[in-house]
Design an enzyme around this catalytic site. Structure first.
Site, PDB file in Angstrom:
ATOM      1  N   ARG A 217      -2.666  10.465  -8.297  1.00 15.76           N
ATOM      2  CA  ARG A 217      -1.406  10.996  -7.722  1.00 15.76           C
ATOM      3  C   ARG A 217      -0.725  11.973  -7.999  1.00 15.76           C
ATOM      4  NH1 ARG A 217       0.226   4.546  -6.412  1.00 15.76           N
ATOM      5  NH2 ARG A 217      -1.300   4.228  -5.013  1.00 15.76           N
TER       6      ARG A 217
ATOM      7  N   ARG B 263       5.602  12.063  -5.410  1.00 13.19           N
ATOM      8  CA  ARG B 263       7.045  11.906  -5.145  1.00 13.19           C
ATOM      9  C   ARG B 263       7.670  12.027  -6.597  1.00 13.19           C
ATOM     10  NH1 ARG B 263       7.643   5.995  -2.908  1.00 13.19           N
ATOM     11  NH2 ARG B 263       5.910   5.675  -3.845  1.00 13.19           N
TER      12      ARG B 263
ATOM     13  N   ARG C 224       7.426  17.124   1.808  1.00 14.88           N
ATOM     14  CA  ARG C 224       7.385  16.037   2.578  1.00 14.88           C
ATOM     15  C   ARG C 224       8.348  15.852   3.330  1.00 14.88           C
ATOM     16  NH1 ARG C 224       6.395  10.042   2.076  1.00 14.88           N
ATOM     17  NH2 ARG C 224       7.050   9.204   4.042  1.00 14.88           N
TER      18      ARG C 224
ATOM     19  N   ASP D 180      -5.538  10.606   2.198  1.00 12.68           N
ATOM     20  CA  ASP D 180      -5.136   8.906   1.805  1.00 12.68           C
ATOM     21  C   ASP D 180      -6.451   8.362   2.301  1.00 12.68           C
ATOM     22  OD1 ASP D 180      -2.809   6.820   1.502  1.00 12.68           O
ATOM     23  OD2 ASP D 180      -4.385   6.017   3.092  1.00 12.68           O
TER      24      ASP D 180
ATOM     25  N   TYR E  24      -7.952  -3.718   4.050  1.00 12.93           N
ATOM     26  CA  TYR E  24      -6.836  -3.114   4.788  1.00 12.93           C
ATOM     27  C   TYR E  24      -7.022  -3.287   6.465  1.00 12.93           C
ATOM     28  CZ  TYR E  24      -4.312  -1.013   0.971  1.00 12.93           C
ATOM     29  OH  TYR E  24      -3.736  -0.760  -0.211  1.00 12.93           O
TER      30      TYR E  24
END
Length: 355
Positions: free
Chosen positions: A34, A38, A47, A84, A160
């Site tokens: 990552r 952010r 973003r 992702d 998921y």
């Protein structure tokens, strides 16, 4: 089957690739999970321009930009393409969306009929924007910087797809795997083939190495771990390397603790990424004689920064300096992390030289 071509620059002289290919370096290569995210103000601006996380993943120009941002700041030895793991279930025909502040959502699989309806043929067409971003990123990166592609492991993707979201106990997926193993095997086999195709296209587009993330492997008991995590990840790596023999594969089975021993002698894997549940001293004794080790600074230590972080970084470096080591975190960078802490981390690793 049509012969697949691996771009010539996969053999680039890069510290990460050298370690994956068997060298021990006095100063280990560094990249961070990552690392595009952010915690960087420039990422937040991009973003906002994209509109949503998924829009950012599927906009090649913007995905390229955020992949390059941490390279410009920190000159990591590798970039990892911004995408992702759940784009694979989406390409198989499952609805995917992200709830702000809550994470990913998928329409959950209801039973075997839904498994039979998954469409692997959608991988190339649906994920073409990802491969375009890889081509653009590879062209924009410094020549000596590696580019990493990735996918989710079948078990994590199944978690998921069956739960529809993250879970505390993963009751539905475990009941399905334990109670209906034939159906779960068919789902796993479909995901193995989809992941091979996805990684293959990433390599063709310009990736120099790939990582398989099994984020929820640690919820499985030992026998089921081997069946539903180790073997499917091994099948993906074997299938990819049949098409691209020189491409190194990193396995990241998160949360498995000492069961990491299952992954250490498999020739399909060039490195094993370890989280903070595995001690560096133990990893040096039990893993490094057989496989390169990637990890394993606590992301909260990076968030904290200061002298305690520097001490911990040097401790890890000292423990793992006797073997092949790629410096990384035990998981992804936390969004609250000050960018200056990352700069201090990189400086500390770059200043390290083992004897």
């Amino acid at each position: 089957m049509e012969e697949r071509q691996t771009p010539q620059d996969h053999a680039l002289d890069n510290p990460l690739v050298r370690v994956l290919n068997g060298e021990r370096l006095a100063t280990p290569p560094i990249w961070l999970m990552r690392q595009a995210g952010r915690y960087l103000p420039e990422y937040r601006a991009t973003r906002a321009q994209a509109g949503s996380f998924l829009d950012l993943c599927y906009a090649p120009d913007l995905a390229t930009e955020v992949t390059l941002q941490p390279i410009r700041r920190y000159a990591f030895d590798a970039a990892i393409i911004f995408s992702d793991i759940l784009v694979v279930p989406q390409a198989l025909g499952r609805k995917l969306w992200f709830e702000e502040g809550e994470g990913p959502r998928l329409d959950p699989l209801a039973g075997p009929a839904d498994v039979a309806a998954l469409v692997p043929e959608g991988i190339e067409a649906t994920l073409q924007p990802v491969y375009q971003a890889i081509r653009q990123t590879r062209g924009a990166l410094p020549a000596a910087t590696a580019l990493i592609g990735f996918c989710g492991a079948p078990f994590t993707l199944a978690c998921y797809m069956i739960e529809g979201r993250g879970s505390r106990d993963f009751l539905k997926v475990k009941q399905w795997a334990y109670g209906h193993p034939d159906s779960f095997r068919r789902l796993t086999e479909t995901l193995v083939q989809a992941c091979i195709e996805h990684l293959d296209w990433q390599v063709q587009a310009g990736c120099n190495a790939v990582q398989i993330f099994d984020s929820w492997a640690g919820i499985l008991p030992e026998e089921q771990l081997f069946r539903w995590s180790v073997q499917p990840m091994q099948a993906i790596a074997r299938g990819l390397r049949a098409r691209h023999p020189a491409i190194p594969v990193i396995a990241f089975p998160r949360g498995v603790g000492p069961a990491a021993l299952m992954y250490r002698r498999l020739p399909e894997f060039a490195a094993l990424s370890i989280d903070t549940t595995i001690g560096a001293h133990w990893a040096a004794q039990e893993l490094q004689p057989h496989i390169a080790v990637q990890g394993n600074l606590d992301p909260v230590m990076l968030l904290t920064g200061g002298a305690i972080m520097v001490h911990e970084v040097r401790r890890i470096l000292g423990k793992l300096s006797g073997g092949r080591h790629i410096f990384n975190l035990g998981h992804g960078i936390l969004p609250q992390t000050p960018p200056d802490n990352v700069a201090r981390l990189v400086e500390t690793v770059r200043d390290w030289t083992s004897r």
